[in-house]
Design a protein around this motif. Structure first.
Motif, short mmCIF file in Angstrom:
data_model
loop_
_atom_site.label_atom_id
_atom_site.label_comp_id
_atom_site.label_asym_id
_atom_site.label_seq_id
_atom_site.Cartn_x
_atom_site.Cartn_y
_atom_site.Cartn_z
N GLN A 1 1.08 3.65 -4.42
CA GLN A 1 1.23 5.05 -3.98
C GLN A 1 0.29 5.38 -2.83
O GLN A 1 0.62 6.18 -1.96
CB GLN A 1 0.98 6.00 -5.17
CG GLN A 1 1.32 7.45 -4.87
CD GLN A 1 2.78 7.63 -4.46
OE1 GLN A 1 3.69 7.09 -5.08
NE2 GLN A 1 3.02 8.39 -3.40
N GLU A 2 -0.87 4.74 -2.80
CA GLU A 2 -1.78 4.97 -1.68
C GLU A 2 -1.16 4.46 -0.38
O GLU A 2 -1.32 5.08 0.68
CB GLU A 2 -3.12 4.27 -1.93
CG GLU A 2 -3.98 4.95 -2.97
CD GLU A 2 -5.40 4.42 -2.97
OE1 GLU A 2 -5.81 3.83 -1.95
OE2 GLU A 2 -6.10 4.59 -3.98
N ALA B 1 6.53 0.64 -8.82
CA ALA B 1 5.98 1.73 -8.00
C ALA B 1 7.06 2.46 -7.21
O ALA B 1 6.74 3.40 -6.47
CB ALA B 1 4.92 1.19 -7.06
N PRO C 1 -3.45 0.80 -5.23
CA PRO C 1 -2.22 1.35 -5.80
C PRO C 1 -1.15 1.53 -4.74
O PRO C 1 -1.43 1.98 -3.62
CB PRO C 1 -2.67 2.68 -6.39
CG PRO C 1 -4.12 2.51 -6.67
CD PRO C 1 -4.63 1.60 -5.59
N GLY D 1 9.93 6.72 2.21
CA GLY D 1 9.61 5.63 1.30
C GLY D 1 9.28 4.36 2.07
O GLY D 1 9.43 4.29 3.29
N VAL E 1 2.09 4.26 0.23
CA VAL E 1 3.17 5.20 0.53
C VAL E 1 2.62 6.46 1.17
O VAL E 1 3.14 6.96 2.19
CB VAL E 1 3.96 5.53 -0.75
CG1 VAL E 1 5.00 6.62 -0.47
CG2 VAL E 1 4.62 4.29 -1.32
N ASP E 2 1.55 6.99 0.60
CA ASP E 2 0.95 8.22 1.15
C ASP E 2 0.38 7.98 2.54
O ASP E 2 0.47 8.84 3.42
CB ASP E 2 -0.14 8.73 0.20
CG ASP E 2 0.40 9.17 -1.14
OD1 ASP E 2 1.62 9.39 -1.23
OD2 ASP E 2 -0.39 9.26 -2.10
N CYS F 1 9.31 1.04 -4.95
CA CYS F 1 9.64 0.46 -3.65
C CYS F 1 10.86 -0.45 -3.75
O CYS F 1 10.86 -1.38 -4.57
CB CYS F 1 8.47 -0.35 -3.10
SG CYS F 1 7.01 0.63 -2.74
N ALA G 1 -8.10 6.65 -6.96
CA ALA G 1 -7.60 6.73 -5.60
C ALA G 1 -8.77 6.76 -4.62
O ALA G 1 -9.65 7.61 -4.70
CB ALA G 1 -6.74 7.98 -5.44
#
Length: 566
Positions: free
Chosen positions: A106-107, A26, A104, A2, A109-110, A28, A287
């Motif tokens: 999540q982008e 999101a 985003p 994370g 994070v990924d 975090c 994305a």
């Protein structure tokens, strides 16, 4: 795996709250530091507003003044809290309250999950840093800085000078190599823990406490001791001007920010509603999964900085106008200055305009009025022919004329009868100026006049003295204009080649042959006129070698060149 977010907040709390909710939604965890300079009521209201969010904590408050240790201390405490309370965090991302996520969460994070061992922090040695200001690059590490640059400027400067005079230099602890970079970094849990738990941390803290702007060097230096893989760049888009001040992003930067593909941008104007609505709302773009690439917009920022520092050539603005030498050139476009041509040729201005398509003025700096082309009293930009207005600032008069008529070649006459004293050096130093001179041609109107010869002799001596000084300026090493000078005798012996050169220089389409030539005034008796001046005790040397009997007929026809027969 994370990402934890450290937020350093000191103003615009409504926007900070909005961004904090975005990070929290999101998934975090956040540790927020609020500057101790913020009032207790504002702080309490901010804490209360975020109290319903999960995984949001507030760290110990420090007084954070730019360039001082407080920002580092605040980051240290927030980072320690993040590592202690959120074991799922693998990367710690530092942001400010004025930062705005552009993609985003999540982008992000990924992306970090694909680089689990990589520390993203700008970290370069002082020799490779182009943005240091005030000459304090290596000295920020070798001198002590106990005083605030902003609030105690006199003490700051005086103490620096005293240390320089005394030859004082601090010793870097443990032989570390100072590095610098942006304070907006993203470090792995492993590297950050190693920095915070270093057994020599007290030594490093004590040293960096007196370094100037330690938030740009503390983590940037120590990361080199522990990181297995440093990616020397920030994932936050932050741009600075030539004074080291951050660029502020407004609503009209929306498309620019999208093009950067960066995860976060700083510094966002608090009232940029369009930006906050676009980037904190639903993901309209989907994305993207692209590598952050701020270089896409670097060219635009470089151009903006150049425009602010240098401006446009020939366009003056308030920030540079009072300071001589800070203007970007006197004028904005090439122009031609002719000296002596209107004296030697009849109707020279309309002839040149017809041949070249340029706008050909008379004597713009004539004593009585500015002789604009076609007899106009006012030209583009509401420039008046008033000599009073023109002579108030002749330099600005010329610059305005050329700026307001850019795209059209401007030509004008110039000579010793004009008010040249306040403008001749400016024209001579102007790279855009093309100056063509027939020296001594000012004597032709005197020759044609019916004035008393004693008056003619006096006026001739005055004009020759003025032109002599003017020619010295044109031949000076400081002259940057393109200058061509002929004596009158040289010119009338073979006028066709110089006239063709003028056409080629001024015309929009070069290489045009002369369809017609201007009519030269009748100079019969001019040689005797010059001899009469000599007889009266004056030496008319600027005209060149004229014989007493001088044939000036039919100079428009090229003369055959002599050849040798063996």
């Amino acid at each position: 795996m994370g990402v934890g977010i450290i937020m350093l907040v000191h103003t615009a709390f409504d926007r900070a709250e909005q961004v904090a909710r975005h990070w929290s939604t999101a998934g975090c965890p956040l540790v927020i530091h609020v500057d101790q300079n913020v009032s207790g009521k504002v702080y309490d209201d901010f804490v209360l507003a975020l109290s319903t969010l999960p995984d949001v904590q507030f760290s110990k408050r420090h007084r954070c003044e730019w360039g001082t240790w407080g920002i580092v201390a605040a980051t240290q405490d927030a980072a320690q809290m993040m590592l202690d309370d959120f074991s799922q965090v693998n990367h710690v991302f530092v942001a400010s309250g004025s930062c705005l996520p552009l993609r985003p969460v999540q982008e992000l994070v990924d992306y970090l999950a694909l680089h689990p061992q990589t520390d993203f922090i700008e970290s370069v040695t002082t020799a490779d840093v182009p943005w240091t200001m005030g000459g304090l690059d290596e000295e920020r590490f070798t001198l002590r800085f106990p005083f605030s640059w902003r609030k105690q400027r006199f003490l700051f400067d005086t103490y620096v000078q005293l240390q320089r005079l005394a030859g004082y230099k601090r010793v870097l602890p443990n032989g570390i190599v100072p590095h610098m970079g942006s304070q907006w970094w993203c470090l792995t849990r492993k590297t950050l823990a190693a920095i915070l738990l270093d057994p020599d941390r007290m030594i490093y803290d004590q040293y960096f406490r007196r370094v100037w702007i330690p938030d740009e060097s503390y983590f940037q230096t120590l990361v080199r001791l522990y990181s297995a893989q440093v990616e020397s760049r920030s994932l936050t888009l932050s741009k600075f001007d030539y004074q080291g001040k951050p660029h502020i992003f407004y609503d009209d930067h929306l498309q620019l920010l999208r093009r950067s593909d960066c995860f976060v941008a700083r510094k966002i104007w608090p009232f940029a509603n369009r930006l906050y609505d676009a980037f904190l709302g639903a993901d309209e773009n989907g994305a993207r999964r692209r590598e952050p690439n701020p270089a896409k917009i670097d060219r635009i920022f470089a151009k903006a900085v150049d425009r602010r520092v240098h401006g446009r050539p020939g366009l003056y603005m308030q920030s540079r106008f009072p300071v001589k030498g800070r203007e970007n050139g006197l004028t904005c476009a090439p122009y031609s200055v002719f000296e002596g041509f209107s004296d030697l040729f009849e109707d020279f201005e309309p002839w040149l305009a017809k041949q070249t398509g340029a706008r050909v003025h008379g004597h713009l700096f004539a004593p009585k009025r500015a002789e604009f082309a076609d007899g106009l009293r006012v030209v583009s930009g509401a420039l008046s022919d008033s000599p009073v207005l023109r002579d108030y600032n002749p330099r600005a008069f010329l610059a305005n004329l050329l700026w307001n008529t850019r795209g059209e070649r401007q030509c004008f006459q110039f000579g010793p009868r004009d008010t040249i004293k306040d403008i001749e050096w400016d024209i001579a130093r102007d790279q855009n100026a093309h100056i063509t001179v027939i020296s001594g041609a000012w004597a032709v109107p005197l020759f044609k006049s019916n004035a008393n010869f004693a008056e003619i002799r006096s006026e001739a001596a005055r004009l020759q003295q003025i032109e002599s000084k003017h020619l010295k300026i044109l031949k000076s090493q400081q002259t940057k204009a393109q200058v061509k000078i002929w004596s009158m005798a040289e010119f009338i012996e073979a006028p066709m080649e110089p006239l063709q050169g003028i056409i080629d220089e001024v015309a929009h389409e070069g290489g045009r042959g002369l369809a017609e030539v201007p009519k030269m005034v009748d100079l019969t008796g001019f040689g005797q006129f010059l001899q009469n001046l000599r007889n009266q005790g004056m030496h008319p040397y600027l005209m060149g070698a004229f014989s007493v009997v001088h044939d000036t007929s039919d100079h428009s026809k090229p003369k055959p060149k002599p050849y040798l027969v063996q």
